[in-house]
Scaffold this motif. Structure first.
Motif, PDB file in Angstrom:
ATOM      1  N   VAL A 183       0.783  -1.167   0.084  1.00  0.00           N
ATOM      2  CA  VAL A 183       0.244  -0.060  -0.158  1.00  0.00           C
ATOM      3  C   VAL A 183       0.744   1.270  -0.121  1.00  0.00           C
ATOM      4  O   VAL A 183       1.823   1.261   0.736  1.00  0.00           O
ATOM      5  N   ARG A 184       0.553   2.164  -0.792  1.00  0.00           N
ATOM      6  CA  ARG A 184       1.269   3.448  -1.042  1.00  0.00           C
ATOM      7  C   ARG A 184       0.342   4.299  -1.526  1.00  0.00           C
ATOM      8  O   ARG A 184      -0.183   4.430  -2.436  1.00  0.00           O
ATOM      9  N   GLU A 185       0.759   5.745  -1.039  1.00  0.00           N
ATOM     10  CA  GLU A 185       0.168   6.827  -1.357  1.00  0.00           C
ATOM     11  C   GLU A 185       0.853   7.693  -2.191  1.00  0.00           C
ATOM     12  O   GLU A 185       2.172   7.820  -1.876  1.00  0.00           O
ATOM     13  N   PHE A 186       0.454   8.773  -3.180  1.00  0.00           N
ATOM     14  CA  PHE A 186       1.123   9.157  -4.324  1.00  0.00           C
ATOM     15  C   PHE A 186       0.342  10.712  -4.277  1.00  0.00           C
ATOM     16  O   PHE A 186      -0.905  10.737  -4.301  1.00  0.00           O
ATOM     17  N   ASP A 187       0.973  11.709  -4.234  1.00  0.00           N
ATOM     18  CA  ASP A 187       0.661  13.227  -4.302  1.00  0.00           C
ATOM     19  C   ASP A 187       0.405  13.220  -5.876  1.00  0.00           C
ATOM     20  O   ASP A 187       1.174  14.312  -6.645  1.00  0.00           O
ATOM     21  N   ALA A 188      -0.502  12.644  -6.560  1.00  0.00           N
ATOM     22  CA  ALA A 188      -0.904  12.680  -7.838  1.00  0.00           C
ATOM     23  C   ALA A 188      -2.186  12.065  -7.944  1.00  0.00           C
ATOM     24  O   ALA A 188      -2.607  11.136  -7.368  1.00  0.00           O
ATOM     25  N   PRO A 189      -2.871  12.504  -9.075  1.00  0.00           N
ATOM     26  CA  PRO A 189      -4.129  11.865  -9.326  1.00  0.00           C
ATOM     27  C   PRO A 189      -4.033  10.474  -9.966  1.00  0.00           C
ATOM     28  O   PRO A 189      -3.183  10.086 -10.412  1.00  0.00           O
ATOM     29  N   PRO A 190      -5.190   9.718  -9.851  1.00  0.00           N
ATOM     30  CA  PRO A 190      -5.024   8.418 -10.158  1.00  0.00           C
ATOM     31  C   PRO A 190      -4.523   8.332 -11.842  1.00  0.00           C
ATOM     32  O   PRO A 190      -3.919   7.312 -12.137  1.00  0.00           O
ATOM     33  N   ALA A 191      -4.998   9.235 -12.771  1.00  0.00           N
ATOM     34  CA  ALA A 191      -4.557   9.171 -14.076  1.00  0.00           C
ATOM     35  C   ALA A 191      -3.247   9.133 -14.486  1.00  0.00           C
ATOM     36  O   ALA A 191      -2.822   8.438 -15.049  1.00  0.00           O
ATOM     37  N   LYS A 192      -2.451   9.967 -13.508  1.00  0.00           N
ATOM     38  CA  LYS A 192      -1.073  10.134 -13.662  1.00  0.00           C
ATOM     39  C   LYS A 192      -0.461   8.961 -13.087  1.00  0.00           C
ATOM     40  O   LYS A 192       0.694   8.434 -13.883  1.00  0.00           O
ATOM     41  N   VAL A 193      -0.762   8.341 -12.018  1.00  0.00           N
ATOM     42  CA  VAL A 193      -0.297   7.162 -11.450  1.00  0.00           C
ATOM     43  C   VAL A 193      -0.431   5.899 -12.430  1.00  0.00           C
ATOM     44  O   VAL A 193       0.526   5.025 -12.580  1.00  0.00           O
ATOM     45  N   PHE A 194      -1.738   5.912 -13.125  1.00  0.00           N
ATOM     46  CA  PHE A 194      -2.005   4.717 -14.060  1.00  0.00           C
ATOM     47  C   PHE A 194      -1.087   5.019 -15.139  1.00  0.00           C
ATOM     48  O   PHE A 194      -0.536   4.047 -15.395  1.00  0.00           O
ATOM     49  N   ARG A 195      -0.909   6.346 -15.678  1.00  0.00           N
ATOM     50  CA  ARG A 195       0.051   6.274 -16.849  1.00  0.00           C
ATOM     51  C   ARG A 195       1.178   6.072 -16.356  1.00  0.00           C
ATOM     52  O   ARG A 195       2.137   5.592 -17.467  1.00  0.00           O
ATOM     53  N   ALA A 196       2.008   6.328 -15.610  1.00  0.00           N
ATOM     54  CA  ALA A 196       3.322   5.705 -15.029  1.00  0.00           C
ATOM     55  C   ALA A 196       3.540   4.143 -15.034  1.00  0.00           C
ATOM     56  O   ALA A 196       4.446   3.773 -15.259  1.00  0.00           O
ATOM     57  N   GLU A 220       7.746   3.811 -21.504  1.00  0.00           N
ATOM     58  CA  GLU A 220       9.033   4.712 -21.305  1.00  0.00           C
ATOM     59  C   GLU A 220       9.004   5.414 -19.863  1.00  0.00           C
ATOM     60  O   GLU A 220      10.130   5.510 -19.321  1.00  0.00           O
ATOM     61  N   LEU A 221       7.850   5.536 -19.459  1.00  0.00           N
ATOM     62  CA  LEU A 221       7.736   6.080 -18.093  1.00  0.00           C
ATOM     63  C   LEU A 221       7.730   4.877 -17.049  1.00  0.00           C
ATOM     64  O   LEU A 221       8.641   5.031 -16.061  1.00  0.00           O
ATOM     65  N   PHE A 222       7.399   3.705 -17.298  1.00  0.00           N
ATOM     66  CA  PHE A 222       7.677   2.549 -16.399  1.00  0.00           C
ATOM     67  C   PHE A 222       9.001   2.183 -16.155  1.00  0.00           C
ATOM     68  O   PHE A 222       9.726   1.970 -15.145  1.00  0.00           O
ATOM     69  N   ALA A 223       9.993   2.390 -17.260  1.00  0.00           N
ATOM     70  CA  ALA A 223      11.253   2.075 -17.261  1.00  0.00           C
ATOM     71  C   ALA A 223      12.065   3.050 -16.360  1.00  0.00           C
ATOM     72  O   ALA A 223      12.981   2.826 -15.874  1.00  0.00           O
ATOM     73  N   ARG A 224      11.491   4.433 -16.214  1.00  0.00           N
ATOM     74  CA  ARG A 224      12.217   5.186 -15.480  1.00  0.00           C
ATOM     75  C   ARG A 224      11.989   5.096 -14.219  1.00  0.00           C
ATOM     76  O   ARG A 224      12.778   5.914 -13.282  1.00  0.00           O
ATOM     77  N   TRP A 225      11.032   4.553 -13.666  1.00  0.00           N
ATOM     78  CA  TRP A 225      11.132   4.476 -12.091  1.00  0.00           C
ATOM     79  C   TRP A 225      11.037   3.105 -11.340  1.00  0.00           C
ATOM     80  O   TRP A 225      11.122   2.947 -10.171  1.00  0.00           O
ATOM     81  N   LEU A 239       9.209   7.185  -8.345  1.00  0.00           N
ATOM     82  CA  LEU A 239       7.892   7.511  -9.238  1.00  0.00           C
ATOM     83  C   LEU A 239       7.414   8.800  -8.480  1.00  0.00           C
ATOM     84  O   LEU A 239       7.049   9.646  -9.091  1.00  0.00           O
ATOM     85  N   ASP A 240       7.548   9.115  -7.079  1.00  0.00           N
ATOM     86  CA  ASP A 240       7.344  10.176  -6.634  1.00  0.00           C
ATOM     87  C   ASP A 240       7.961  11.318  -7.262  1.00  0.00           C
ATOM     88  O   ASP A 240       7.357  12.399  -7.439  1.00  0.00           O
ATOM     89  N   GLU A 241       9.217  11.383  -7.581  1.00  0.00           N
ATOM     90  CA  GLU A 241      10.141  12.444  -8.185  1.00  0.00           C
ATOM     91  C   GLU A 241       9.540  12.394  -9.723  1.00  0.00           C
ATOM     92  O   GLU A 241       9.460  13.648 -10.010  1.00  0.00           O
ATOM     93  N   LEU A 242       9.253  11.564 -10.360  1.00  0.00           N
ATOM     94  CA  LEU A 242       8.853  11.668 -11.488  1.00  0.00           C
ATOM     95  C   LEU A 242       7.405  12.518 -11.774  1.00  0.00           C
ATOM     96  O   LEU A 242       7.453  13.244 -12.318  1.00  0.00           O
ATOM     97  N   LEU A 243       6.820  12.128 -10.733  1.00  0.00           N
ATOM     98  CA  LEU A 243       5.261  12.857 -10.672  1.00  0.00           C
ATOM     99  C   LEU A 243       5.434  14.031 -10.037  1.00  0.00           C
ATOM    100  O   LEU A 243       4.884  14.929 -10.875  1.00  0.00           O
ATOM    101  N   ALA A 244       6.298  14.357  -9.118  1.00  0.00           N
ATOM    102  CA  ALA A 244       6.840  15.820  -8.782  1.00  0.00           C
ATOM    103  C   ALA A 244       7.168  16.731  -9.873  1.00  0.00           C
ATOM    104  O   ALA A 244       6.967  17.890  -9.850  1.00  0.00           O
ATOM    105  N   ASP A 245       8.106  15.973 -10.822  1.00  0.00           N
ATOM    106  CA  ASP A 245       8.883  16.854 -11.678  1.00  0.00           C
ATOM    107  C   ASP A 245       8.181  17.007 -13.085  1.00  0.00           C
ATOM    108  O   ASP A 245       8.805  17.667 -13.931  1.00  0.00           O
ATOM    109  N   GLY A 246       6.973  16.696 -13.100  1.00  0.00           N
ATOM    110  CA  GLY A 246       5.951  16.897 -14.174  1.00  0.00           C
ATOM    111  C   GLY A 246       6.451  15.953 -15.422  1.00  0.00           C
ATOM    112  O   GLY A 246       5.924  16.364 -16.601  1.00  0.00           O
ATOM    113  N   GLY A 247       7.152  14.931 -14.964  1.00  0.00           N
ATOM    114  CA  GLY A 247       7.629  13.879 -16.130  1.00  0.00           C
ATOM    115  C   GLY A 247       6.478  12.950 -16.502  1.00  0.00           C
ATOM    116  O   GLY A 247       6.406  12.127 -17.378  1.00  0.00           O
TER     117      GLY A 247
END
Length: 168
Positions: free
Chosen positions: A27-40, A45-50, A158-166
């Motif tokens: 279980v983990r919370e993210f400071d991003a909406p579900p659409a962005k977490v899903f896309r990652a 390309e995003l999946f490989a980054r995190w 993933l936190d960093e990727l979501l925070a930096d607008g990636g």
């Protein structure tokens, strides 16, 4: 066994090993909406980054994240390769991914994974991942193989990727 990431970090990654069923729940919370977490999770390309521990290189050979799709990727470090593969059984936009997961170093221990994204409001998401293996030995092998480090460090990336607008 219950484990968490370093408590000084912003969000804890809870990893719970069920004592009665060969199951691991994350279980983990993210400071991003579900659409962005899903896309990652679904964009290769995003999946490989995190995904995975810090310091490992990721090579995606196949990643077709849709119902009926499949994947294979290899993580490398110090000249050693670690392959992973599986099939996506159900993928629902912004809410659910059901897949199999196999570490090729333990090919007989395939997990069935269910990733649920819950909208917490305010641009926040709770991810709950449940992995069921067919034996306690298989489950314990996944846990002993460094899963905790890979999951915890991966979610930090993933936190960093979501925070930096990636992830848009």
């Amino acid at each position: 066994m219950t484990s968490t990431s370093n408590p000084t970090r912003r969000h804890e990654t809870q990893i719970v090993v069920d004592p009665d069923v060969p199951l691991v729940r994350i279980v983990r919370e993210f400071d991003a909406p579900p659409a962005k977490v899903f896309r990652a999770h679904v964009d290769p390309e995003l999946f490989a980054r995190w995904t995975g521990p810090k310091g490992m290189e990721m090579r995606i050979e196949r990643y077709d994240c849709r119902t009926g799709g499949a994947y294979r990727y290899v993580m490398s470090q110090d000249g050693e390769d670690y392959g992973f593969n599986g099939v996506f059984h159900e993928v629902r936009q912004d809410e659910l991914i059901v897949q199999t997961f196999a570490f090729e170093g333990m090919p007989d221990d395939v997990a069935l994974e269910k990733i649920v994204l819950e909208d917490l409001g305010g641009g926040r998401t709770r991810l709950t991942s449940t992995s069921l293996v067919d034996s306690f030995e298989g489950r314990d092998g996944f846990v002993a193989s460094g899963m905790e480090v890979g999951v915890t460090e991966g979610y930090e990336k993933l936190d960093e990727l979501l925070a930096d607008g990636g992830v848009r």
